[in-house]
Design a protein around this motif. Sequence first.
Motif, PDB file in Angstrom:
ATOM      1  N   GLN A 272      12.471  -3.130   5.658  1.00 48.72           N
ATOM      2  CA  GLN A 272      12.649  -4.600   5.119  1.00 48.72           C
ATOM      3  C   GLN A 272      11.097  -5.463   5.640  1.00 48.72           C
ATOM      4  N   LEU A 273      10.523  -4.485   6.363  1.00 50.00           N
ATOM      5  CA  LEU A 273       9.184  -4.954   6.359  1.00 50.00           C
ATOM      6  C   LEU A 273       8.474  -4.108   6.157  1.00 50.00           C
ATOM      7  N   LEU A 274       8.304  -3.086   6.541  1.00 52.14           N
ATOM      8  CA  LEU A 274       7.450  -2.290   5.635  1.00 52.14           C
ATOM      9  C   LEU A 274       7.438  -2.148   4.422  1.00 52.14           C
ATOM     10  N   HIS A 275       8.398  -2.811   4.348  1.00 51.27           N
ATOM     11  CA  HIS A 275       8.598  -2.458   2.759  1.00 51.27           C
ATOM     12  C   HIS A 275       7.624  -3.782   2.065  1.00 51.27           C
ATOM     13  N   VAL A 276       7.363  -4.870   2.862  1.00 54.44           N
ATOM     14  CA  VAL A 276       6.533  -6.062   1.794  1.00 54.44           C
ATOM     15  C   VAL A 276       5.126  -5.479   2.787  1.00 54.44           C
ATOM     16  N   GLY A 277       4.477  -4.407   3.268  1.00 52.80           N
ATOM     17  CA  GLY A 277       3.767  -4.753   4.466  1.00 52.80           C
ATOM     18  C   GLY A 277       2.856  -3.482   3.593  1.00 52.80           C
ATOM     19  N   PHE A 278       2.826  -3.604   2.113  1.00 51.86           N
ATOM     20  CA  PHE A 278       1.425  -2.373   2.182  1.00 51.86           C
ATOM     21  C   PHE A 278       0.905  -2.660   1.845  1.00 51.86           C
ATOM     22  N   LYS A 279       0.171  -4.227   2.297  1.00 50.77           N
ATOM     23  CA  LYS A 279      -1.254  -4.955   1.881  1.00 50.77           C
ATOM     24  C   LYS A 279      -1.593  -4.260   3.150  1.00 50.77           C
ATOM     25  N   ILE A 280      -0.581  -3.892   4.842  1.00 50.75           N
ATOM     26  CA  ILE A 280      -1.658  -3.508   5.319  1.00 50.75           C
ATOM     27  C   ILE A 280      -1.999  -1.691   4.734  1.00 50.75           C
ATOM     28  N   ALA A 281      -1.535  -1.522   4.560  1.00 47.82           N
ATOM     29  CA  ALA A 281      -2.107   0.007   3.895  1.00 47.82           C
ATOM     30  C   ALA A 281      -2.865   0.278   3.304  1.00 47.82           C
ATOM     31  N   ALA A 282      -2.957  -0.701   2.311  1.00 46.31           N
ATOM     32  CA  ALA A 282      -4.121  -1.131   1.272  1.00 46.31           C
ATOM     33  C   ALA A 282      -5.407  -1.745   2.027  1.00 46.31           C
ATOM     34  N   LYS A 283      -5.111  -2.133   3.189  1.00 50.30           N
ATOM     35  CA  LYS A 283      -6.184  -2.201   4.307  1.00 50.30           C
ATOM     36  C   LYS A 283      -6.789  -1.440   4.773  1.00 50.30           C
ATOM     37  N   LYS A 284      -6.126  -0.411   5.121  1.00 51.96           N
ATOM     38  CA  LYS A 284      -6.667   0.820   5.785  1.00 51.96           C
ATOM     39  C   LYS A 284      -7.556   1.221   4.607  1.00 51.96           C
ATOM     40  N   GLY A 285      -7.316   1.472   3.567  1.00 51.52           N
ATOM     41  CA  GLY A 285      -8.755   1.908   2.210  1.00 51.52           C
ATOM     42  C   GLY A 285      -8.991   3.534   2.095  1.00 51.52           C
ATOM     43  N   SER A 286      -9.845   4.302   2.710  1.00 47.35           N
ATOM     44  CA  SER A 286      -9.863   5.481   2.339  1.00 47.35           C
ATOM     45  C   SER A 286      -9.630   6.100   3.273  1.00 47.35           C
ATOM     46  N   ARG A 287      -8.954   5.713   4.854  1.00 47.88           N
ATOM     47  CA  ARG A 287      -8.360   6.739   5.717  1.00 47.88           C
ATOM     48  C   ARG A 287      -6.466   6.360   5.013  1.00 47.88           C
ATOM     49  N   TYR A 288      -5.965   5.605   4.752  1.00 47.13           N
ATOM     50  CA  TYR A 288      -4.866   5.334   4.159  1.00 47.13           C
ATOM     51  C   TYR A 288      -4.918   6.826   2.586  1.00 47.13           C
ATOM     52  N   ILE A 289      -5.455   6.396   1.843  1.00 50.24           N
ATOM     53  CA  ILE A 289      -5.459   7.204   0.567  1.00 50.24           C
ATOM     54  C   ILE A 289      -5.607   9.083   1.024  1.00 50.24           C
ATOM     55  N   ASP A 290      -6.987   9.434   2.215  1.00 51.21           N
ATOM     56  CA  ASP A 290      -7.667  10.801   2.412  1.00 51.21           C
ATOM     57  C   ASP A 290      -5.925  11.081   3.121  1.00 51.21           C
ATOM     58  N   LEU A 291      -4.508  10.708   4.235  1.00 54.13           N
ATOM     59  CA  LEU A 291      -4.126  11.045   4.466  1.00 54.13           C
ATOM     60  C   LEU A 291      -2.877  11.254   4.017  1.00 54.13           C
ATOM     61  N   LEU A 292      -2.697  10.804   2.177  1.00 51.54           N
ATOM     62  CA  LEU A 292      -1.967  10.394   0.959  1.00 51.54           C
ATOM     63  C   LEU A 292      -2.226  11.637   0.479  1.00 51.54           C
ATOM     64  N   GLU A 293      -3.554  12.496   0.367  1.00 55.39           N
ATOM     65  CA  GLU A 293      -3.239  13.267  -0.319  1.00 55.39           C
ATOM     66  C   GLU A 293      -3.812  14.610   0.500  1.00 55.39           C
ATOM     67  N   ALA A 294      -4.516  15.134   2.287  1.00 56.35           N
ATOM     68  CA  ALA A 294      -3.589  15.480   2.706  1.00 56.35           C
ATOM     69  C   ALA A 294      -2.020  16.568   2.477  1.00 56.35           C
ATOM     70  N   ASN A 295      -1.439  15.423   2.569  1.00 52.32           N
ATOM     71  CA  ASN A 295       0.237  15.747   2.459  1.00 52.32           C
ATOM     72  C   ASN A 295       0.650  15.262   1.608  1.00 52.32           C
ATOM     73  N   GLU A 296       0.083  15.750   0.678  1.00 56.01           N
ATOM     74  CA  GLU A 296       0.946  15.596  -0.538  1.00 56.01           C
ATOM     75  C   GLU A 296       2.178  15.999  -1.140  1.00 56.01           C
ATOM     76  N   ALA A 297       2.533  17.983  -1.042  1.00 53.06           N
ATOM     77  CA  ALA A 297       3.306  18.046  -0.934  1.00 53.06           C
ATOM     78  C   ALA A 297       4.629  18.014  -0.025  1.00 53.06           C
TER      79      ALA A 297
END
Length: 431
Positions: free
Chosen positions: A369-394
């Motif tokens: 539940q904490l991580l469910h509402v914690g997406f703001k933290i990932a948003a603050k990571k910016g491109s670091r988070y997005i780049d890892l999403l794309e690198a691990n897409e599969a």
Amino acid sequence: MELSKYSVGVGDRFAHQSKAQLQACILAGNAGVEVIPVWNKSNREHTIIGSEPSQTRLAVDAAVKALGWTKPYFCDADHITLATVDRFLAPCDFYTIDVADYIGKAAEQTSIDAFVARHGELLGKVQLEGVSESLEITPELLRATATKFLFAVQEAGKVYRKIESVKGAGNFVPEVSMDETDAAQSPLELLIILAAIADEKIPLQTIAPKFSGRFNKGVEYVGDVEQFEREMALDIAAIQYAIRQYGLPKSLKLSVHSGSDKFSIYPAIHRSIRRFDTGVHLKTAGTTWLEELIGLAEAGGEGLVLAKEIYSDAYDHREELCVPYATVIDIHPDGLPTPGVVKGWSSDEFTSALRHDQSSPLYNPNLRQLLHVGFKIAAKKGSRYIDLLEANEAIIAKNVTENIFNRHLAPVFLGRSIKAESSKIGAEQIA
């Protein structure tokens, strides 16, 4: 514009999983049932992340094109009000009009009196088809319900007319939600509310009442399953009565909000929609974001490092993160592992704590539940988070598709048990 009989609301916080989410609906179609996807993202979520509704539309349209989806699909302006609807007018075609904050605020006395006088047909015993219970609306109940809900419905009418003035009648799907409030609405209250909605001339296609029990974000239902099934049956019967009595759209159906991961009530939902031959809209909200975290942790390396870091930051800012979601979470602080403990976890320990598998001794609903509402933290990571999403897409896409199809669509719309579903979805089905 008519919403199909079965539909599923999916959230995509970072607009990277539309293909994987759509693939779950394709799998449902292959299994013999049409489930239409509705991508929902609220003003609150856009504000927290710093995104725009147009980005959701672009991502969804790209996924539809890539996978050759030819059936309907929608973008939902989720939980909007008159104050927040403007930014959603161009990109969206589904509007969840949230009136929870207006419940309990009384309309003008003349409006209440006029409503009560206009709806004398509601007084006395009400025989709902398909249920054996004898129900009765007294003059006191009619007036009390009007006093509690009429102002909220009038606000919904204002929002609907604002949207209609821009989009045009019949060019969007309207929903009214009353779920994020303290008390459940009874089936008789729902019937009276629907009469008020008809008075406002809102061509409602889904309505999201609050059921009894707890519908916390991303975790199991807490409550009496038999009571839920009884309420759902009465609500469906009330909706069907209102369709006949007030000329509301024949496609009008229940919407179950915060419906993700309510595994214990899925058989009851399936039985109810079969019993009444009716539809349902199941909103799975932000669990896709959790599947992104699970995928990153499974990938190991930098993905696991970042997942642990996001938990650590969420733990440190837990009070701030939880405030906007206070009515739909129950986190016991003493059940949260410290960041120091989590830092030492293996990939399997992290994913087992987060993945909603109640048979696992490592599963932790407080952490989830904490991580469910914690997406703001990932948003603050910016491109670091997005780049890892794309690198691990599969690996992420596999988790997203499995979660939506195996744990949600199959039990609700196909009547299959979660355990009976394969735990493996081939990469070729997600590509």
